[in-house]
Write an enzyme that holds these catalytic residues in place. Structure first.
Site, PDB file in Angstrom:
ATOM      1  N   TRP A 103       0.828  -1.210   0.000  1.00  0.00           N
ATOM      2  CA  TRP A 103       0.000   0.000   0.000  1.00  0.00           C
ATOM      3  C   TRP A 103       0.861   1.258   0.000  1.00  0.00           C
ATOM      4  CZ3 TRP A 103      -4.392  -0.635  -1.978  1.00  0.00           C
ATOM      5  CH2 TRP A 103      -5.179  -1.754  -1.713  1.00  0.00           C
ATOM      6  N   ASP A 173      -1.316   6.826   6.498  1.00  0.00           N
ATOM      7  CA  ASP A 173      -2.378   5.925   6.044  1.00  0.00           C
ATOM      8  C   ASP A 173      -2.603   4.929   7.184  1.00  0.00           C
ATOM      9  OD1 ASP A 173      -4.015   4.009   4.978  1.00  0.00           O
ATOM     10  OD2 ASP A 173      -2.723   3.523   3.275  1.00  0.00           O
ATOM     11  N   LYS A 197     -12.097  -1.442   7.330  1.00  0.00           N
ATOM     12  CA  LYS A 197     -11.350  -2.414   8.126  1.00  0.00           C
ATOM     13  C   LYS A 197     -11.660  -2.256   9.615  1.00  0.00           C
ATOM     14  CE  LYS A 197      -8.362  -2.846   4.374  1.00  0.00           C
ATOM     15  NZ  LYS A 197      -7.632  -2.018   3.440  1.00  0.00           N
TER      16      LYS A 197
HETATM   17  C1  LIG Z   1      -7.104  -1.542   2.346  1.00  0.00           C
HETATM   18  C2  LIG Z   1      -6.034  -0.531   2.361  1.00  0.00           C
HETATM   19  C3  LIG Z   1      -5.950   0.476   1.414  1.00  0.00           C
HETATM   20  C4  LIG Z   1      -6.921   0.585   0.243  1.00  0.00           C
HETATM   21  O1  LIG Z   1      -8.140   1.036   0.703  1.00  0.00           O
HETATM   22  P1  LIG Z   1      -9.339   1.451  -0.273  1.00  0.00           P
HETATM   23  O2  LIG Z   1     -10.287   2.072   0.692  1.00  0.00           O
HETATM   24  O3  LIG Z   1      -9.849   0.175  -0.888  1.00  0.00           O
HETATM   25  O4  LIG Z   1      -8.829   2.380  -1.291  1.00  0.00           O
HETATM   26  C5  LIG Z   1      -4.952   1.418   1.528  1.00  0.00           C
HETATM   27  N1  LIG Z   1      -4.060   1.367   2.536  1.00  0.00           N
HETATM   28  C6  LIG Z   1      -4.103   0.395   3.466  1.00  0.00           C
HETATM   29  C7  LIG Z   1      -3.094   0.385   4.564  1.00  0.00           C
HETATM   30  C8  LIG Z   1      -5.084  -0.582   3.415  1.00  0.00           C
HETATM   31  O5  LIG Z   1      -5.130  -1.541   4.348  1.00  0.00           O
END
Ligand SMILES: *Cc1c(COP(=O)(O)O)cnc(C)c1O
Length: 361
Positions: A103, A173, A197
């Site tokens: 990511w 993030d 999540k």
């Molecule tokens: C799942 C995830 C993403 C992508 O998320 P989306 O909402 O599907 O764009 C980005 N960064 C991390 C750390 C993730 O776990």
């Protein structure tokens, strides 16, 4: 089937059962309103109260001080990969990206389309099985910001400390570990997380941004992609993901009732601790993240052969567990055990693992 099974999905992921039950109870008609949350205007006083409570409860839960804005946006974490550099990576400057996994790599890739990126702290040579040391991180003096991924969902690693960025704004993030434990918001310039999540359903993205950074958003940016415009409009520039915000607010309320972030942290430590202890007990299991980098949210492990791994995934599914297959890019197994994952599910998985080991060890 109305019986719930143990859901180890990496996202969208398990939700707190009391939240699902309340959504079900109030879905057809919000008490006192007579309409579903899906049927009301986002300019109504009912929805204004819902979004105001969501914000107030997030402030309470995470100690978000004045001087930070809370935004509810769309497009997932992936749109933040673009919005962060479009708003914060101003002309002539460099953004530092900490390269800790898939990511992080995607985030840096989008930033490179906008401006100059300095990639640092990469642990690719170790299969991203660990978080870099301070000595491995070389930051650009006067960088526009430093971007980190607090929990690497696919590789199963998590920062246990923050990188030493000095006065440079830290952008994080936090999609897969937001509100899994105490957080000092004042150490960040901006925090973002897709909700699916640890916060609620997909379709809503939480952004916490320091006021002074809003001044960087150029007026020429598309309005929907402009943090300052979103902040000026209280996340209501256009129709927001109203249902998602409503459910997210219930999840935050659930966390507050549990005892807040210290309480959920203790539960997460217990759950992950029990699983890692089992993985370390014999040489049969092969946990992939190094000890001081292990994630409390995504526990990744392998077995001696791919045949055994296939058998594990197949048999675990038959035994009533879902989502234990690792990400296709890394293989193996992954148990995602976010805030809402019940402790009982860990006990049941450990029992299953013991049995599997006895039969195959
Ligand atoms: C799942 C995830 C993403 C992508 O998320 P989306 O909402 O599907 O764009 C980005 N960064 C991390 C750390 C993730 O776990």
């Amino acid at each position: 089937m109305t019986e719930r099974i143990f859901n180890f999905s990496s996202g969208p992921a398990v939700m707190p059962l009391p939240v699902l039950e309340q959504v079900q109870r109030d879905l057809v008609a919000l008490p006192g309103v007579g309409m579903s949350v899906m049927e009301i205007s986002h300019r109504s006083s009912t929805f204004e109260a819902i979004i105001a409570k969501a914000e107030a409860d997030i402030r309470k839960l995470a100690g978000v001080p004045d001087g930070y804005r809370i935004l509810f946006l769309q497009g997932g974490a992936s749109l933040q990969f673009s919005m962060v550099p479009m708003n914060l990576l101003t002309e002539g400057r460099t953004a530092d990206y900490l390269m800790t996994g898939t990511w992080a790599d995607k985030a840096a890739g989008e930033a490179r389309k906008v401006g100059t990126v300095n990639e640092t702290g990469s642990t690719a040579a170790d299969g991203f099985g660990r978080i870099p040391t301070d000595a491995e991180c070389a930051f650009t003096p006067g960088a526009a910001y430093v971007h980190m991924t607090s929990n690497n969902t696919i590789e199963g690693t998590e920062w246990q400390r923050l990188p030493k960025v000095g006065d440079v704004p830290l952008v994080c993030d936090a999609s897969s570990d937001i509100f899994s434990g105490p957080i000092d918001v004042t150490r960040y310039g901006l925090i973002y997380a897709g909700a699916q999540k640890n916060l609620g359903p997909s379709g809503v993205t939480l952004v916490i941004v320091r006021d002074d950074l809003l001044a960087r958003s150029a007026r020429a940016l598309p309005s929907m992609l402009n943090y300052a415009v979103q902040a000026e409009n209280g996340s209501l520039y256009n129709t927001p993901p109203a249902f998602g915000i409503y459910v997210l607010a219930l999840v935050v309320e659930w966390l507050l009732k549990l005892g807040g972030l210290p309480a959920i942290d203790a539960m997460n430590e217990r759950k992950a601790g029990r699983l890692y202890a089992e993985l370390d007990r014999t040489g049969f299991w092969r946990p992939t993240a190094q000890g001081d980098s292990r994630s409390l949210m995504n526990v990744t492990f392998r077995l001696a052969t791919e045949e055994l791994e296939k058998a594990f995934v197949k048999e675990s599914t038959a035994a009533g567990f879902d989502g234990l297959k690792g990400h296709r890019s890394v293989g193996g197994m992954r148990a995602s055990i976010y805030n809402a994952f019940p402790e009982e599910g860990i006990d049941r998985l450990v029992e299953f693992m013991r049995d599997f080991e006895q039969r195959n060890g």
